[in-house]
Write an enzyme that holds these catalytic residues in place. Sequence first.
Site, mmCIF file in Angstrom:
data_model
loop_
_atom_site.group_PDB
_atom_site.id
_atom_site.type_symbol
_atom_site.label_atom_id
_atom_site.label_comp_id
_atom_site.label_asym_id
_atom_site.label_seq_id
_atom_site.Cartn_x
_atom_site.Cartn_y
_atom_site.Cartn_z
ATOM 1 N N ARG A 1 0.803 -1.218 0.000
ATOM 2 C CA ARG A 1 0.000 0.000 0.000
ATOM 3 C C ARG A 1 0.838 1.271 0.000
ATOM 4 N NH1 ARG A 1 -3.027 -3.984 1.730
ATOM 5 N NH2 ARG A 1 -1.063 -4.591 2.674
ATOM 6 N N THR A 2 1.823 1.338 0.874
ATOM 7 C CA THR A 2 2.528 2.611 1.041
ATOM 8 C C THR A 2 3.258 3.001 -0.249
ATOM 9 O OG1 THR A 2 2.780 2.095 3.379
ATOM 10 C CG2 THR A 2 4.136 3.884 2.516
ATOM 11 N N LYS B 1 26.113 -3.047 -1.331
ATOM 12 C CA LYS B 1 27.582 -2.959 -1.408
ATOM 13 C C LYS B 1 28.170 -2.244 -0.201
ATOM 14 C CE LYS B 1 27.249 -2.387 -6.440
ATOM 15 N NZ LYS B 1 27.469 -1.403 -7.516
ATOM 16 N N ARG C 1 11.504 4.010 3.050
ATOM 17 C CA ARG C 1 11.157 3.078 4.145
ATOM 18 C C ARG C 1 12.419 2.301 4.504
ATOM 19 N NH1 ARG C 1 6.058 -0.975 4.379
ATOM 20 N NH2 ARG C 1 5.116 0.994 5.040
ATOM 21 N N HIS D 1 5.584 6.205 11.160
ATOM 22 C CA HIS D 1 5.015 5.978 9.823
ATOM 23 C C HIS D 1 3.980 7.102 9.642
ATOM 24 C CE1 HIS D 1 3.564 4.132 6.293
ATOM 25 N NE2 HIS D 1 3.246 2.927 6.731
HETATM 26 C C1 NCD Z 1 2.036 -1.063 8.277
HETATM 27 C C2 NCD Z 1 3.520 -0.824 8.392
HETATM 28 O O1 NCD Z 1 4.270 -1.014 7.417
HETATM 29 O O2 NCD Z 1 3.926 -0.424 9.467
HETATM 30 N N1 NCD Z 1 1.647 -1.319 6.959
HETATM 31 C C3 NCD Z 1 1.333 -0.266 6.160
HETATM 32 O O3 NCD Z 1 2.156 0.555 5.831
HETATM 33 N N2 NCD Z 1 0.043 -0.153 5.796
HETATM 34 C C4 NCD Z 1 1.550 -2.096 9.231
HETATM 35 C C5 NCD Z 1 2.157 -3.451 9.157
HETATM 36 O O4 NCD Z 1 3.014 -3.749 8.334
HETATM 37 O O5 NCD Z 1 1.735 -4.271 9.980
#
Ligand code: NCD
Length: 306
Positions: free
Chosen positions: A53-54, A83, A104, A132
């Site tokens: 999703r993100t 590397k 991320r 997040h």
């Molecule tokens: C969440 C995350 O990555 O922290 N997922 C997301 O971005 N929707 C929650 C999860 O991974 O459990």
Amino acid sequence: MPHILSANQFTKDDIDKILSSAHTMETSLKNGAVKKLLDGKIIACIFYEPSTRTRLSFETAAIRLGANVISAEDALGNSSAYKGETIEDTARTISSYADAIVIRHPIEHTVEAAAKATDTPIINAGDGANQHPSQGLLDLYTIQKEHGRLDHLSIAFVGDVLHSRTLRSLIPLLALHQGNTFHFISPESLAISQEYRQELIDKKISFTESHNIEDGLPSADAVYMMRVQKERFKTQEEYDRIKDAFILKPEHLALIKKEAIIMHPLPRVNEIDIAIDTDSRASYFRQAQNGLYIRMALLLYVFNLA
Ligand code: NCD
């Protein structure tokens, strides 16, 4: 131009501006009238941890607004991190190609380190168990849409509250609004850390803790289910022992208020029985869709266009 590193950085005015911009994005998408405000911009999405999703909603958001996207998924294995390149050097390099960078990373505070190395806006798409912020904002937007308000709400967080970066992002946003209370319902070994408990006390945030799923459900306006974060465990055995500790089942629905909502940042493993998906209170797929509008608003925000 601002970085977006933590939900703690926002004032109430910032939040109002972002939620209102997300609403404009939602309406203009539905009317087929999105202005290409990011025409000519390049957005880089660099993901050192898995994501569905993100990453895909940030990329869709960029494309809907007229930007182009460059992307490294599985960046631990496929970028120069493999590397041994530092995040600072990677960020400095990508900033000479892209106008904003979404990152991320599995290790807490690494995205902040990247932001220190460049003036190009950096957006934290999740750093370990820390933050997040775009998820916190889409959760907030969901609560506002579904409840029509952001104050005097009781939120039950159920599951792995210890490792959840989405919880740590939603709480400060709700805590800026009056009268909200939080209930952490988890197995004992996945309760909030002493450090975080102290932080909440110092910030005068009202919360309770329990180890029984049934405790927090009747009073909740939102039941926020969370996955046990497998990737934060040292061994598979440790994870296996706890992974099915709290599952929301159809028999729990009678304990939840009629006007409450059931949330989950997704991905779900098995902590919400799929039979619940057809209940009108199940808002998690609507929540995921809201992520697109919020991420459009956040891209505009970092270019001072929101
Ligand atoms: C969440 C995350 O990555 O922290 N997922 C997301 O971005 N929707 C929650 C999860 O991974 O459990």
